[in-house]
Design an enzyme around this catalytic site. Sequence first.
Site, PDB file in Angstrom:
ATOM      1  CG  ASP A  46      -1.739   1.184   1.387  1.00 28.13           C
ATOM      2  OD1 ASP A  46      -2.701   1.288   0.631  1.00 28.13           O
ATOM      3  OD2 ASP A  46      -1.443   2.042   2.244  1.00 28.13           O
ATOM      4  CG  ASP A 140      -0.801  19.811 -15.483  1.00 29.11           C
ATOM      5  OD1 ASP A 140       0.063  18.957 -15.709  1.00 29.11           O
ATOM      6  OD2 ASP A 140      -1.167  20.644 -16.326  1.00 29.11           O
ATOM      7  CD  GLU A 174       3.050  17.734 -20.481  1.00 32.86           C
ATOM      8  OE1 GLU A 174       2.099  17.207 -21.078  1.00 32.86           O
ATOM      9  OE2 GLU A 174       2.937  18.806 -19.858  1.00 32.86           O
ATOM     10  CD  GLU A 175       1.973  21.691 -18.683  1.00 30.34           C
ATOM     11  OE1 GLU A 175       1.382  21.862 -19.767  1.00 30.34           O
ATOM     12  OE2 GLU A 175       1.427  21.181 -17.680  1.00 30.34           O
ATOM     13  CG  ASP A 305      -5.053   6.098  -0.890  1.00 27.48           C
ATOM     14  OD1 ASP A 305      -3.949   5.545  -1.044  1.00 27.48           O
ATOM     15  OD2 ASP A 305      -5.843   5.778   0.024  1.00 27.48           O
TER      16      ASP A 305
HETATM   17  N1  TRP Z   1      -0.292  17.382 -19.497  1.00 26.96           N
HETATM   18  C1  TRP Z   1      -1.479  17.705 -20.250  1.00 26.96           C
HETATM   19  C2  TRP Z   1      -1.489  19.192 -20.485  1.00 26.96           C
HETATM   20  O1  TRP Z   1      -0.974  19.918 -19.679  1.00 26.96           O
HETATM   21  C3  TRP Z   1      -2.721  17.325 -19.507  1.00 26.96           C
HETATM   22  C4  TRP Z   1      -3.503  16.396 -20.299  1.00 26.96           C
HETATM   23  C5  TRP Z   1      -4.501  16.726 -21.132  1.00 26.96           C
HETATM   24  C6  TRP Z   1      -3.340  15.005 -20.333  1.00 26.96           C
HETATM   25  N2  TRP Z   1      -4.958  15.590 -21.711  1.00 26.96           N
HETATM   26  C7  TRP Z   1      -4.284  14.533 -21.242  1.00 26.96           C
HETATM   27  C8  TRP Z   1      -2.507  14.116 -19.674  1.00 26.96           C
HETATM   28  C9  TRP Z   1      -4.390  13.197 -21.494  1.00 26.96           C
HETATM   29  C10 TRP Z   1      -2.618  12.775 -19.942  1.00 26.96           C
HETATM   30  C11 TRP Z   1      -3.551  12.315 -20.847  1.00 26.96           C
HETATM   31  O2  TRP Z   1      -2.045  19.634 -21.470  1.00 26.96           O
HETATM   32 ZN    ZN Z   2      -0.369  20.723 -18.042  1.00 24.65          ZN
HETATM   33 CA    CA Z   3      -2.613   3.899  -0.443  1.00 25.97          CA
END
Ligand code: TRP
Ligand code: ZN
Ligand code: CA
Length: 320
Positions: A46, A140, A174-175, A305
């Site tokens: 867990d 996010d 990523e953004e 969780d």
């Molecule tokens: N990281 C994505 C973003 O900032 C968030 C997101 C949108 C996403 N659609 C998704 C993450 C589908 C995983 C799967 O735009």
């Molecule tokens: Zn994002």
């Molecule tokens: Ca847990």
Amino acid sequence: MKLSAPIRTSLLTLTTAALVTSGLLVMPAATAAPTPEQPAAAAAPDIPVADVQAHLGELQSIAEANGGNRAHGRPGYKASIDYLKGKLDAAGFTTSVKEFTSGGATGYNLVADWPGGDENQVLMAGAHLDSVASGPGINDNGSGSAAVLETALAVSREQLAPAKHLRFAWWGAEERGLAGSRTYVNSLSQTDRSKISGYLNFDMIGSPNPGYFVYDDDPAIEKVFKDYFAGLGVPTEIETEGDGRSDHASFLDAGIPVGGLFTGAGNTMSGEQAQKWGGTAGEPFDRCYHSACDTTENIDETALDRNSDAIAHAIWELSS
Ligand code: TRP
Ligand code: ZN
Ligand code: CA
């Protein structure tokens, strides 16, 4: 069966043969098949959600101390990397910080290898660690980052010795169009790519009005997650909110099997979804998506969780 003291004492003096003859001991039939010597894979532990929440608190503090965000090219991003690296180093991981450039600023990916396992079969799990510039990025994607971190720390606590080699990663930028994960996958030779048996992605897994979405890219990986949630009695749906919008796309494009979990971003929860998940219809899954209010208040702890435990389950199962 409970035996009184005198009977227990007298049993000690009897031979096995006498016990069998007397009917007190039943020997297994000679024809019984031997028990197979194949031990089942150990169950995943867990994951303590309080520990995941504690990492989110640290990421929130890091944002507050660095102009309110943890975005690519800003000091809050590097401070986030340093926080995770410290925890992983102390737990016995082999870590490396890989620099790249995006939009004229230096970005960082953090890669943590768990020593051991077959290097020709690598199971990876990852999350993007950068926020947007408008806020601290706790759902996010502090959520995925913290849950992957705590799962890695659980691997260390359990001293897991999986058949496959385990590698955890936290992506920068990523953004900015999946820049960090694309750089990482591009840096691998074709041979190295072929050794990755799967990549599991976790981006937004604690949305405040949560859905339970499973990526449907690789059927074997998808099944592990779906079965886990079915066991909890939690219905799931296929993730459809924008294909290719997170770091798994970098791996998918290179032909690597991928999977992952998601609790929803800016899309609106339907009435049907609200009924099955107990949420609020007509509201976004995350009304603070890419906003300043994506703080530690913007997390559904039950979703965090369940998803954290699902990550550990998948890693244990897919690496055995
Ligand atoms: N990281 C994505 C973003 O900032 C968030 C997101 C949108 C996403 N659609 C998704 C993450 C589908 C995983 C799967 O735009
Ligand atoms: Zn994002
Ligand atoms: Ca847990």
